[in-house]
Design an enzyme around this catalytic site. Structure first.
Site: not given
Length: 411
Positions: A178, A180-182, A185
């Site tokens: 994941a 892109t989740d990091c 933000p």
């Protein structure tokens, strides 16, 4: 249930954020603000719990929505409000709360908020200065807008695996799926701070529309530029570099222990040769220039590996760094967890969790000297702060709360 919460007097104290989060991108964004004083209320439901609550590893290997390590690592200082959004009463509560908050953040598939009467156009009719932050997979418009998205899908669509792998072989996934989740933000928090500053100066709110797909492209900009300028696709080159040799990850003494080494010029190469006890390699026609080292890179890597394999990665790093050659230990998870640099700077927060006991939560990777982030609360149990939010923040009477509870609104 607790009816009072401790407040963090940080730079965002007084700011209230309502968040419809999913997976990591939402809470990781909100942590920037919660850890620095904002009241962040995360809406959840046991009817469809966040995938991170339902994902291992679980503390003590006991599966439970409150014991997921992944979820709890990222959600400290955030409040949890449980609402069954399929019920009209829950949607009414969410709207009341949204209109009282300064910021409304969500990272669901576009259309969900509008279906619940929580779209930006709807909210700004009653709260013109509201700021809404959206972080969907592809943005709120465009041909991909309505597609559900997840990190494991967004990473390949953004093209990152094309840069990872060995010559002549298939692309490899990014280690943290994941990814892109990091990434998102970091951009979302900067955009939100700018929007808050703009509202403080003008009194005007606005809609912030981020695409996780687009934020990931910043990590492959050289490749996009190369294609735009030259029509050239990236080639997978493993750990090598066109500008350095040796340049790779080399085996060291111990179980699955490694160290990186990078040499960018002939002076560094001469230094490395002296340190490994082979000064003659500096003049060897196979290795005496970068061009020759690249031509004979497999043989070169074999010679370097023979030297590193007899030493620990720490020995290799310390010796080469002291001599002026770039080298670094490839740390495993245990190394990172016990790293003295991270420990001293407070990167990991140990707090007592109601169900898991002492648990390590993620801190912040930056420090504000006058108002540092503080670990006030562990990650919440599902719906832990529902009564507090409804009665204290919304002013709901006990009778109204109990009536809604009996209807299943807070499930």
């Amino acid at each position: 249930m607790e009816l009072e919460i401790e407040k963090n007097e940080g730079v965002f104290s007084g700011l209230t954020i309502l968040a419809f989060c999913w997976a990591v991108v939402g809470p990781l964004t909100m942590k920037f603000f919660a850890d620095h004083g904002a009241t962040v209320i995360r809406v959840e439901t046991s009817k469809r719990p966040c995938v991170m609550r339902a994902s291992g590893p679980y503390k003590d290997n006991v599966p439970n929505l409150n014991r997921g390590g992944y979820f709890n690592f990222y959600n400290s200082n955030i409040l949890s409000l449980s609402l069954n959004m399929e019920l009209p009463e829950a949607r009414a509560i969410a709207k009341r709360l949204a209109l009282k908050c300064d910021v409304f953040m969500e990272n669901y598939t576009p259309g969900n908020m509008e279906r619940w009467g929580l779209g930006y156009e709807e909210l700004k009719k009653e709260r013109p200065d509201i700021i809404m932050l959206r972080q969907s997979g592809y943005g709120s418009w465009g041909p991909y807008a309505k597609l559900p998205a997840f990190g494991m899908v967004l990473v390949p669509i953004a093209g990152l695996p094309n840069y990872i792998g060995w010559p002549g072989r298939e692309p490899l996934p990014v280690g943290v799926s994941a990814y892109t989740d990091c990434i998102s933000p970091r951009l979302a928090s900067a955009a939100l701070i700018a929007a808050i500053d703009h509202r403080n100066k003008t009194g005007k709110g606005q809609l912030l529309d981020l695409s996780q797909f687009e934020t990931a492209l910043y990590f492959i900009m050289p490749g996009i530029l190369d294609y735009a300028a030259n029509g050239r696709e990236p080639s997978r080159i493993g750990n090598s570099s066109p500008y350095a040799a040796p340049h790779g990850v080399y085996p060291c003494k111990g179980d699955d222990r490694w160290c990186t080494i990078a040499v960018f010029n002939d002076e560094e190469w001469e230094t490395l040769c002296r340190e490994i006890g082979k000064p003659e390699y500096a003049e060897d026609p196979r290795f005496n220039t970068l061009l020759n080292r690249k031509k004979n890179e497999d043989e070169l890597n074999g010679l370097i590996s023979g030297w590193t394999a007899e030493r620990t990665p720490e020995e290799v790093m310390e010796r080469l760094q002291a001599a002026g050659v770039a080298a670094g230990v490839v740390k495993n998870t245990a190394d990172i967890y016990e790293d003295p640099q991270l420990r001293q700077r407070g990167m990991f927060w140990k707090m007592n969790h109601p169900e898991m006991g002492q648990f390590t939560h993620l801190g912040q990777s930056f420090i504000l000297s006058e108002t540092p982030a503080k670990p006030l609360r562990p990650s919440p149990l599902l719906g832990e702060h529902t009564e507090y939010v409804c009665t204290k923040l919304l002013g709901m009477s006990d009778e109204e709360f109990v009536n809604l509870f009996q209807k299943g609104v807070f499930e």
